[in-house]
Every structure is written in C-alpha cells, then in structure tokens.
Scaffold this motif. Structure first.
Motif, mmCIF file in Angstrom:
data_model
loop_
_atom_site.group_PDB
_atom_site.id
_atom_site.type_symbol
_atom_site.label_atom_id
_atom_site.label_comp_id
_atom_site.label_asym_id
_atom_site.label_seq_id
_atom_site.Cartn_x
_atom_site.Cartn_y
_atom_site.Cartn_z
ATOM 1 N N ASP A 189 1.134 -10.499 16.645
ATOM 2 C CA ASP A 189 0.370 -9.099 16.094
ATOM 3 C C ASP A 189 -0.409 -7.931 17.088
ATOM 4 O O ASP A 189 -1.097 -6.902 16.250
ATOM 5 C CB ASP A 189 -0.870 -10.732 17.085
ATOM 6 N N ASP A 190 -0.072 -8.430 17.973
ATOM 7 C CA ASP A 190 0.044 -7.336 19.424
ATOM 8 C C ASP A 190 0.914 -6.073 19.340
ATOM 9 O O ASP A 190 0.131 -4.710 19.105
ATOM 10 C CB ASP A 190 0.145 -7.915 20.635
ATOM 11 N N PHE A 237 0.561 -0.865 17.037
ATOM 12 C CA PHE A 237 1.619 0.379 15.809
ATOM 13 C C PHE A 237 0.482 0.975 14.972
ATOM 14 O O PHE A 237 -0.427 2.603 14.828
ATOM 15 C CB PHE A 237 2.382 -0.573 14.862
ATOM 16 N N SER A 238 -0.938 0.390 14.740
ATOM 17 C CA SER A 238 -2.121 0.896 13.933
ATOM 18 C C SER A 238 -3.041 1.695 14.979
ATOM 19 O O SER A 238 -3.121 2.832 14.321
ATOM 20 C CB SER A 238 -3.042 -0.702 14.100
ATOM 21 N N ARG A 270 0.337 12.007 13.379
ATOM 22 C CA ARG A 270 2.231 10.770 13.718
ATOM 23 C C ARG A 270 1.960 10.802 12.248
ATOM 24 O O ARG A 270 3.448 10.019 11.623
ATOM 25 C CB ARG A 270 1.344 10.062 14.829
ATOM 26 N N ARG A 271 0.592 10.508 11.389
ATOM 27 C CA ARG A 271 0.945 9.236 9.968
ATOM 28 C C ARG A 271 1.254 10.584 9.527
ATOM 29 O O ARG A 271 1.996 10.427 8.630
ATOM 30 C CB ARG A 271 -0.579 9.330 9.729
ATOM 31 N N PRO A 302 -3.728 2.750 2.689
ATOM 32 C CA PRO A 302 -2.502 1.878 4.208
ATOM 33 C C PRO A 302 -1.826 3.498 4.215
ATOM 34 O O PRO A 302 -1.022 4.009 3.465
ATOM 35 C CB PRO A 302 -2.234 1.248 3.197
ATOM 36 N N VAL A 303 -0.960 3.600 5.325
ATOM 37 C CA VAL A 303 0.249 4.357 5.562
ATOM 38 C C VAL A 303 1.111 3.974 4.436
ATOM 39 O O VAL A 303 2.145 4.560 4.599
ATOM 40 C CB VAL A 303 0.447 4.353 6.812
ATOM 41 N N TRP A 304 1.684 2.609 4.292
ATOM 42 C CA TRP A 304 2.814 2.903 4.291
ATOM 43 C C TRP A 304 2.790 2.836 2.120
ATOM 44 O O TRP A 304 3.842 3.269 2.455
ATOM 45 C CB TRP A 304 2.881 0.832 4.224
ATOM 46 N N LEU A 305 1.430 2.610 2.099
ATOM 47 C CA LEU A 305 1.260 3.436 1.036
ATOM 48 C C LEU A 305 1.778 4.603 0.643
ATOM 49 O O LEU A 305 2.579 5.191 -0.659
ATOM 50 C CB LEU A 305 -0.343 2.836 0.481
#
Length: 117
Positions: A11-12, A17-18, A26-27, A91-94
């Motif tokens: 979780d940390d 990372f978020s 960075r994104r 979201p960044v993964w998308l």
C-alpha cells in the motif's frame, strides 16, 4: 484483507508511486516509454511471424482485435462525468496502454512501408 507488513508495504509503495506520478513530466515520460515499448514489441512480433510465414493472418487479426479493444476501453464514456460538467482524469495505466497501442500501430505502418519498397 488483514493488515500485515507485506500489505502495508505494498500500500505504501502504491501511494508513493501515485505521488511520483503527480508530476506531469513523469507521466509523459511513462507514456512515452510505453509508446516505444509498443513499437519494439510489434516490430519483434512482426519479425517472428514473418519468419514463419504461416501465421501472418493470425498475428495481424490479433493486433487489430487488441487495438480495437484498447480503443473501446480508452475512449468509452466511463471516464466522463455523467453530467458532463468536467471530465474525470484518466488513470495513468490507461494512458500507458493507449501509448502502447499507438506505438504498435505505428510499427505496423512502418513495417508495411518497408515491405512495399
């Protein structure tokens, strides 16, 4: 799930990372890396499929199906506010999956131009 040391650590790391991805540069760099990875993956896949010369149709059908599914996922209405007052940030993964798709389509186009010449 119980709060164990491992779950707390995971979780940390996800929270860190978020926080790391809040910076827009960075994104963008992560999306650019996924674009280049999509290019590399597709060029490698085309070389492997072209060497066998028997699976060209299957591989191209797979690439088209994957690109259409990713486009459906990325551009669907689920990422918009129902009232259309303001868009919900994706979201960044998308964005990374979409960059991978764009790199793959670009690689297929470049391979087609190389084969035609």
């Amino acid at each position: 799930m119980q709060r164990t040391r491992l779950s707390t650590l995971i979780d940390d790391l996800g929270d860190q990372f978020s926080q790391w991805l809040i910076n827009p540069w960075r994104r963008v760099s992560l999306v650019l890396l996924s674009l280049l990875l999509g290019y590399f993956f597709t060029v490698s896949l085309a070389a492997i499929a072209g060497q066998a010369a028997a699976q060209d149709t299957v591989v191209s059908a797979f690439l088209v199906l994957a690109a259409e599914l990713i486009s459906w996922l990325v551009y669907s209405r689920r990422w918009r506010d129902p009232a259309l007052v303001k868009p919900v940030p994706k979201p960044v993964w998308l964005d990374c999956i979409n960059g991978f798709k764009i790199g793959a389509i670009y690689a297929v186009s470049v391979e087609a131009f190389k084969l035609a010449s």
